[in-house]
Design a protein around this motif. Structure first.
Motif, short mmCIF file in Angstrom:
data_model
loop_
_atom_site.label_atom_id
_atom_site.label_comp_id
_atom_site.label_asym_id
_atom_site.label_seq_id
_atom_site.Cartn_x
_atom_site.Cartn_y
_atom_site.Cartn_z
N SER A 123 40.49 69.69 27.15
CA SER A 123 39.81 68.93 26.11
C SER A 123 40.47 69.14 24.75
O SER A 123 40.55 68.21 23.94
CB SER A 123 38.33 69.32 26.04
N ASN B 259 43.66 67.05 24.77
CA ASN B 259 43.33 65.64 24.58
C ASN B 259 43.03 65.32 23.13
O ASN B 259 43.42 64.26 22.62
CB ASN B 259 42.13 65.26 25.46
N GLU B 260 42.34 66.23 22.46
CA GLU B 260 42.02 65.99 21.05
C GLU B 260 43.27 66.07 20.18
O GLU B 260 43.40 65.34 19.19
CB GLU B 260 40.98 67.01 20.57
N GLY C 275 46.22 63.55 23.15
CA GLY C 275 45.97 62.72 24.32
C GLY C 275 46.32 63.40 25.63
O GLY C 275 46.53 64.61 25.71
N GLN C 276 46.43 62.59 26.68
CA GLN C 276 46.66 63.11 28.03
C GLN C 276 47.98 63.86 28.15
O GLN C 276 48.08 64.86 28.88
CB GLN C 276 46.61 61.96 29.03
N ALA D 15 47.50 67.28 26.80
CA ALA D 15 46.62 68.03 27.69
C ALA D 15 47.37 68.50 28.92
O ALA D 15 47.24 69.66 29.35
CB ALA D 15 45.43 67.16 28.09
#
Length: 212
Positions: free
Chosen positions: A98, A101-102, A105-106, A109
């Motif tokens: 998470s 992602n913040e 993005g993916q 992550a």
């Protein structure tokens, strides 16, 4: 005798003063018992989510760990097996995802979870088991960083920070285990710890909301 009983009952239905009276054009109840009031059914998983959120745990970290029969040890307790794994790995990895992602993005992550570039590494952990867990059950695991200003065990290392986790039993509606961990920012490309940039630190500080 049977005919007289039926006639008396029919007369009671027609008598406005009778408790059995059924007004013309209406139908009687489908059951002799009065309908019970339907209360809202409380979702125990929703309650667990609310409890952990109110305690300051990051909803982005919440992990559901279902207890299956094979998780139990010889004493029919599952807490020492599944709970330890969920506390020390699964919820933390979801939390790291998470954060990635913040930040980016993916792609970010994926890099953080695969140990590429700057990510996190576990320095130490202490797990405390508070209640036994048995099959069947579901544990909701929550994770949050500790606020350095109120953390008695704060590390002076700028690359490290402390986090805590709780495992909440859905069937018992209680915390069954907790953990305290020290995490270190680590540059996996250079194989050494590091201090992340301000953007990364601000994301971590943002996850401390409501924690104590």
């Amino acid at each position: 005798m049977r005919r007289n009983t039926i006639s008396a009952l029919q007369a009671a239905f027609r008598d406005p003063s009778s408790p059995f009276h059924i007004p013309a054009g209406t139908r009687g109840p489908s059951s002799p018992d009065p309908p019970s009031e339907i209360n809202d059914v409380v979702d125990p998983l929703k309650t667990a989510t609310q409890k952990l959120t109110e305690a300051g745990f990051d909803p982005a970290s919440f992990w559901e760990q279902r207890i299956v029969w094979g998780d139990q040890d010889a004493f029919q307790y599952a807490i020492f097996l599944s709970t330890r794994s969920a506390l020390t790995s699964l919820s933390r990895m979801k939390w790291v995802l998470s954060i990635g992602n913040e930040l980016g993005g993916q792609a970010k992550a994926d890099a953080m979870i695969k140990g590429q570039g700057v990510s996190l590494i576990l320095k130490s952990i202490e797990v405390r088991f508070r209640r036994p867990v048995t099959f069947p059950d579901t544990l909701l695991i929550g994770y949050r960083p500790k606020d350095p200003s109120s953390d008695a065990n704060v590390d002076n290392d700028p690359a490290a920070f402390n986090v805590t986790a709780s495992a909440y039993s859905v069937s018992q509606q209680a915390v069954v285990a907790t953990s305290n961990e020290a995490l270190v920012w680590y540059d996996y490309d250079r194989l050494k710890k590091c201090v992340p940039d301000e953007e990364t630190l601000s994301v971590i500080f943002g996850r401390m909301r409501g924690s104590s």
